[in-house]
Design an enzyme around this catalytic site. Structure first.
Site, mmCIF file in Angstrom:
data_model
loop_
_atom_site.group_PDB
_atom_site.id
_atom_site.type_symbol
_atom_site.label_atom_id
_atom_site.label_comp_id
_atom_site.label_asym_id
_atom_site.label_seq_id
_atom_site.Cartn_x
_atom_site.Cartn_y
_atom_site.Cartn_z
ATOM 1 C CB SER A 114 -0.921 0.026 1.228
ATOM 2 O OG SER A 114 -0.140 -0.040 2.412
ATOM 3 C CB CYS A 115 2.891 2.755 2.408
ATOM 4 S SG CYS A 115 4.184 1.686 3.054
ATOM 5 N N GLY A 116 4.489 1.717 -0.425
ATOM 6 C CA GLY A 116 5.778 1.910 -1.075
ATOM 7 C C GLY A 116 6.878 2.031 -0.042
ATOM 8 C CB CYS A 118 7.025 3.879 4.793
ATOM 9 S SG CYS A 118 5.525 3.103 4.168
#
Length: 282
Positions: A114-116, A118
């Site tokens: 979802s976030c790559g 971070c």
């Protein structure tokens, strides 16, 4: 190798009627990326195009820029205690003479679907490490009408989404709006890495005459990946983050968000958009 989709039993409730049926879900498995034998990153991804994903990830990290930088990529045998191959561990071997940045000391590189990445480094790090500054790309002009047609073409390229409804997609288009390549993954950053990695392995970097179209939002990570691959235009169907807009303004990237139907917001790099005179004045 792992499958792109898997089947699971589901209890379906429709208008009070209850039934049991199999459902098709998108597969999600971890992929460990090793660099010259050293563990570097773990990402949750949809199996498939793993070598392209790993190569694209290393383009965004500033390790690879040309096909000649890459020696080979292999699945690691004996990745488990019993010596079997899970096809969830790849080793990227760089060519002799490639300088490896000290990226393993900056952070524990764990990425999710979802976030790559971070907690990635600052805007300046991207601006100073890219080999293909998008501000130096040849003049590229696109009409709003051309951009408006890209989401539909991206949607038409989403083969697995039609069966699961659970995948993000990314696509590369040329300056005339023709589809060049598309990829799907449970993580949109992985889908972009697959596109960039394939382009690297085929010797097509920088992608200086391309538009990157992504489903969902435009995060800092996606803007970073576009800049590192020399892509001058990033378009998304949803909102960008503030940091993505800052990065686009810093680097000269054209950033378009909320691209739906004939509507869109241009957040940076508007010089590449052929705006009608009244809109330009407004």
């Amino acid at each position: 190798m792992g499958r792109v989709t898997e089947r699971r039993k589901v209890i379906r409730i429709r208008d009070g009627a209850i039934s049991t049926r199999p459902d098709t879900l998108v597969a999600e498995e971890p992929l460990e990326i090793r660099l010259d034998g050293r563990p570097l990153a773990i990402t949750m991804r949809t199996p498939g195009d793993d070598f392209a994903l790993a190569a694209g990830f290393l383009v965004s990290e500033g390790v690879l820029a040309r096909r000649e930088d890459l020696h080979n990529i292999v699945y690691c045998a004996g990745a488990t205690a019993d010596g079997s191959n899970t096809y969830n561990v790849v080793d990227v071997r760089t060519a002799p003479g490639v300088v490896i940045p000290d990226i393993t000391l900056e952070r524990n590189v764990y990425t999710t679907s979802s976030c790559g990445l971070c907690g990635k480094a600052s805007l300046d790090a991207v601006r100073t490490t890219t080999r293909w500054p998008v501000s130096d790309t040849p003049a590229l002009r696109m009409t709003p009408e051309l951009l408006a047609g890209l989401p539909g073409r991206l949607r038409a390229a989403q083969r697995v989404f039609d069966r699961t409804g659970g995948l993000h997609a990314a696509a590369l288009f040329d300056e005339h709006g023709e589809l060049v390549d598309a990829a799907e993954d449970v993580g949109r950053h992985n889908a972009v890495d697959k596109l960039v990695g394939k382009a690297l392995r085929e010797g097509r970097l920088p992608l200086s005459r391309s538009v990157l179209m992504v489903s969902g939002r435009a995060s800092f990570e996606l803007a970073q990946k576009a800049v590192m691959a020399g892509i001058p235009v990033l378009a998304a169907v949803s909102a960008p983050s503030s940091l993505a807009v800052d990065l686009a303004a810093e680097t000269g990237l054209t950033l378009v968000g909320f691209l739906r139907g004939s509507s869109m917001n241009v957040y940076a790099g508007e010089d590449r958009i052929a705006l009608p005179a009244p809109a330009a004045r407004g």
